[in-house]
Write an enzyme that holds these catalytic residues in place. Structure first.
Site, mmCIF file in Angstrom:
data_model
loop_
_atom_site.group_PDB
_atom_site.id
_atom_site.type_symbol
_atom_site.label_atom_id
_atom_site.label_comp_id
_atom_site.label_asym_id
_atom_site.label_seq_id
_atom_site.Cartn_x
_atom_site.Cartn_y
_atom_site.Cartn_z
ATOM 1 N N ASP A 36 0.816 -1.218 0.000
ATOM 2 C CA ASP A 36 0.000 0.000 0.000
ATOM 3 C C ASP A 36 0.848 1.266 0.000
ATOM 4 O O ASP A 36 0.570 2.222 -0.730
ATOM 5 C CB ASP A 36 -0.909 0.029 1.238
ATOM 6 C CG ASP A 36 -1.798 -1.190 1.348
ATOM 7 O OD1 ASP A 36 -1.244 -2.296 1.343
ATOM 8 O OD2 ASP A 36 -3.021 -1.031 1.443
ATOM 9 N N ARG A 106 21.439 -17.128 2.007
ATOM 10 C CA ARG A 106 20.019 -17.382 1.749
ATOM 11 C C ARG A 106 19.695 -17.559 0.270
ATOM 12 O O ARG A 106 18.923 -18.436 -0.105
ATOM 13 C CB ARG A 106 19.177 -16.236 2.319
ATOM 14 C CG ARG A 106 19.049 -16.268 3.816
ATOM 15 C CD ARG A 106 18.244 -15.089 4.309
ATOM 16 N NE ARG A 106 18.058 -15.163 5.765
ATOM 17 C CZ ARG A 106 17.483 -14.211 6.478
ATOM 18 N NH1 ARG A 106 17.044 -13.112 5.889
ATOM 19 N NH2 ARG A 106 17.339 -14.344 7.785
ATOM 20 N N LEU A 208 16.546 -4.128 10.904
ATOM 21 C CA LEU A 208 16.356 -3.435 12.181
ATOM 22 C C LEU A 208 17.152 -2.138 12.202
ATOM 23 O O LEU A 208 16.641 -1.080 12.582
ATOM 24 C CB LEU A 208 16.781 -4.331 13.343
ATOM 25 C CG LEU A 208 16.733 -3.698 14.737
ATOM 26 C CD1 LEU A 208 15.314 -3.285 15.084
ATOM 27 C CD2 LEU A 208 17.284 -4.650 15.781
#
Length: 233
Positions: A36, A106, A208
């Site tokens: 959004d 990853r 973070l």
């Protein structure tokens, strides 16, 4: 009005709406991460960059082809303690793929899992941590254990079905080092922003740091901005 559509005037607007994970069928993102804020910024004329830099987490609990919403993440820490990946034919596909095997970065593990799935024709691979035993699972990974059992998988005795899933959007609305977009008065912080600190494959803790550091910088900029024009109605 409550539940209605209206207009609010403000000297500045900060977008902190998260990522775009729900665009993908399989994701670790919460159900509200539907892009959004990105859409709002684009409609306002802000520039987006690096939207193709979506990081996939390689080991997310596979809940079936019809699964929707946020899916449980099986942390790298489980593989760090000795769990290993298998395809559905029982082959340890990461062993010969990378020198770190199941602990490769990853993107390497996610690609290995995707290729294994394509090779076997299945929509998941398997994580084997049965050798941990019940006590280790209960003491080291109680949250993951509970999430698996909630969905009918007991890692103490069962292979865990996992698959790569959309995890983090490194791209987003382009900002400067103070969280400013190219639109005067429009800021973006967190996953909706493209700060440039991640590159194409972020390191785990940087999300973070990005949220904390850039949020503080944006707040300081906002404070200076509102102090300067505090006399405006």
């Amino acid at each position: 009005e409550r539940g209605g559509v209206g207009r609010v005037r403000a000297r500045a607007v900060v977008l902190a709406t998260g990522g775009i994970g729900q665009v993908f069928a399989s994701t670790t993102n919460p159900e509200v991460s539907t892009g959004d804020g990105l859409a709002l910024g684009l409609r306002a004329g802000a520039v987006a960059e690096d939207l193709e830099f979506v990081q996939f987490h390689p080991t997310v609990l596979w809940l079936g082809a019809q699964a929707r919403g946020q899916q449980p993440l099986i942390s790298e820490a489980v593989r760090g303690e000795g769990a290993f990946l298998l395809d559905t034919d029982g082959d340890r596909f990461m062993r010969d793929r990378h020198e770190s095997a199941d602990l490769a970065p990853r993107d390497v593990v996610a690609r290995g899992a995707a290729e294994a799935m394509a090779r076997t024709g299945d929509d998941h691979v398997l994580l084997d941590a049965r050798h941990f035993g019940a006590r280790m699972w209960e003491e080291r990974f109680p949250t993951i254990l509970a999430a698996c059992r909630k969905h009918g998988v007991d890692p103490v005795t069962d292979l865990i079905p996992v698959a790569p899933a959309a995890h983090y959007a490194s791209g987003g609305l382009r900002t400067d080092l103070r969280g400013r977009t190219g639109i005067s008065g429009l800021y973006a912080v967190g996953e909706v922003a493209r700060t440039g600190v991640h590159g194409a494959n972020r390191l785990a803790s940087n999300s973070l740091l990005e949220s904390v550091v850039f949020a503080h910088r944006a707040a300081e900029d906002l404070a200076a901005r509102t102090a300067a024009d505090a006399a405006e109605p």
